[in-house]
Design a protein around this motif. Structure first.
Motif, short mmCIF file in Angstrom:
data_model
loop_
_atom_site.label_atom_id
_atom_site.label_comp_id
_atom_site.label_asym_id
_atom_site.label_seq_id
_atom_site.Cartn_x
_atom_site.Cartn_y
_atom_site.Cartn_z
N UNK A 32 8.15 -26.43 0.56
CA UNK A 32 6.91 -27.17 0.83
C UNK A 32 7.21 -28.65 1.07
N UNK A 33 8.03 -29.23 0.22
CA UNK A 33 8.33 -30.66 0.32
C UNK A 33 9.16 -30.98 1.57
N UNK A 34 10.13 -30.12 1.88
CA UNK A 34 11.05 -30.40 2.97
C UNK A 34 10.63 -29.78 4.31
N UNK A 35 9.49 -29.08 4.29
CA UNK A 35 8.92 -28.48 5.51
C UNK A 35 9.88 -27.50 6.19
N UNK A 36 10.39 -26.58 5.39
CA UNK A 36 11.17 -25.45 5.88
C UNK A 36 10.56 -24.21 5.24
N UNK A 37 11.10 -23.04 5.51
CA UNK A 37 10.57 -21.84 4.89
C UNK A 37 11.37 -21.47 3.65
N UNK A 38 10.68 -20.85 2.72
CA UNK A 38 11.33 -20.36 1.50
C UNK A 38 12.41 -19.35 1.86
N UNK A 39 12.10 -18.47 2.79
CA UNK A 39 13.06 -17.46 3.20
C UNK A 39 14.35 -18.09 3.73
N UNK A 40 14.21 -19.13 4.52
CA UNK A 40 15.41 -19.78 5.06
C UNK A 40 16.24 -20.39 3.94
N UNK A 41 15.59 -21.07 3.01
CA UNK A 41 16.34 -21.66 1.91
C UNK A 41 17.09 -20.60 1.11
N UNK A 42 16.43 -19.48 0.84
CA UNK A 42 17.05 -18.45 0.01
C UNK A 42 18.07 -17.60 0.74
N UNK A 43 17.77 -17.25 2.00
CA UNK A 43 18.57 -16.24 2.67
C UNK A 43 19.27 -16.68 3.95
N UNK A 44 18.91 -17.84 4.46
CA UNK A 44 19.57 -18.32 5.66
C UNK A 44 18.91 -17.85 6.94
N UNK A 45 19.71 -17.79 7.97
CA UNK A 45 19.17 -17.49 9.30
C UNK A 45 19.11 -18.78 10.08
N UNK A 46 18.23 -18.84 11.04
CA UNK A 46 18.10 -20.03 11.86
C UNK A 46 17.17 -21.02 11.17
N UNK A 47 17.58 -22.27 11.13
CA UNK A 47 16.77 -23.31 10.50
C UNK A 47 15.45 -23.47 11.25
N UNK A 48 14.32 -23.43 10.53
CA UNK A 48 13.02 -23.62 11.19
C UNK A 48 12.97 -24.99 11.86
N UNK A 49 12.49 -25.01 13.08
CA UNK A 49 12.46 -26.26 13.84
C UNK A 49 11.31 -27.17 13.44
N UNK A 50 10.15 -26.59 13.14
CA UNK A 50 9.00 -27.42 12.82
C UNK A 50 8.57 -27.28 11.37
N UNK A 51 9.37 -26.56 10.57
CA UNK A 51 9.03 -26.42 9.17
C UNK A 51 7.91 -25.45 8.91
N UNK A 52 7.56 -24.68 9.88
CA UNK A 52 6.41 -23.80 9.70
C UNK A 52 6.71 -22.40 10.18
N UNK A 53 6.36 -21.44 9.36
CA UNK A 53 6.41 -20.06 9.82
C UNK A 53 4.99 -19.52 9.85
N UNK A 54 4.04 -20.42 9.97
CA UNK A 54 2.64 -20.04 10.02
C UNK A 54 2.25 -19.70 11.45
#
Length: 156
Positions: free
Chosen positions: A72-94
């Motif tokens: 929430x603070x860094x505007x990325x997804x929880x899934x990315x922080x925990x499991x990796x993959x491609x870094x979200x570009x806009x901090x939103x998976x909404x």
């Protein structure tokens, strides 16, 4: 002097190689969000410097609850922080309200009334945002959707 752009380029190279560990993703998210130091991030998060630094330096593991807070603070997804993959570009998976269900086949769900499910889902998103400021863990969210669906007259 290393710029944020230089850091992002390094991060993307590591991602392509599949080498980023969870603590490295946390550091990358912090840097992407513009926090120059772990201490500055810890202050913004309202937590002790030593705890945050231990998470970022891999001296101490962080769980899904911590990851949700960081995301929430860094505007990325929880899934990315925990499991990796491609870094979200806009901090939103909404998804926008019009497209949030376009990517999912709802035919094989336990919900007998899809419109009621969509209403429950939207209400759960609203509550989640109001209570914790963004996306929390998926299991808690699923339970919340089910509870709201049930309240709206879903299966007993």
């Amino acid at each position: 002097m290393i710029t944020i752009q230089t850091q992002l380029e390094k991060i993307r190279k590591l991602e392509k190689l599949g080498e980023m560990e969870k603590h490295e993703r946390l550091r990358a998210a912090r840097q992407k969000a513009g926090y120059r130091s772990a201490a500055a991030a810890a202050d913004a998060l309202g937590m002790s410097h030593s705890t945050y630094q231990a998470h970022e330096n891999s001296n101490r593991n962080f769980d899904a609850e911590d990851a949700a807070r960081y995301a929430r603070r860094f505007k990325v997804t929880t899934d990315w922080l925990l499991y990796g993959g491609e870094m979200p570009q806009d901090g939103s998976d909404e998804y926008s309200p019009d497209e949030q269900f376009d990517h999912v086949d709802l035919a094989d769900t336990p919900f007998d009334d899809i419109e009621r499910f969509k209403t429950a889902y939207r209400e759960a998103k609203r509550l989640e945002k109001a209570k914790i400021g963004g996306r929390g863990d998926r299991l808690s969210f699923a339970r919340l959707v089910w509870a709201i669906y049930d309240e709206l007259g879903g299966p007993s």
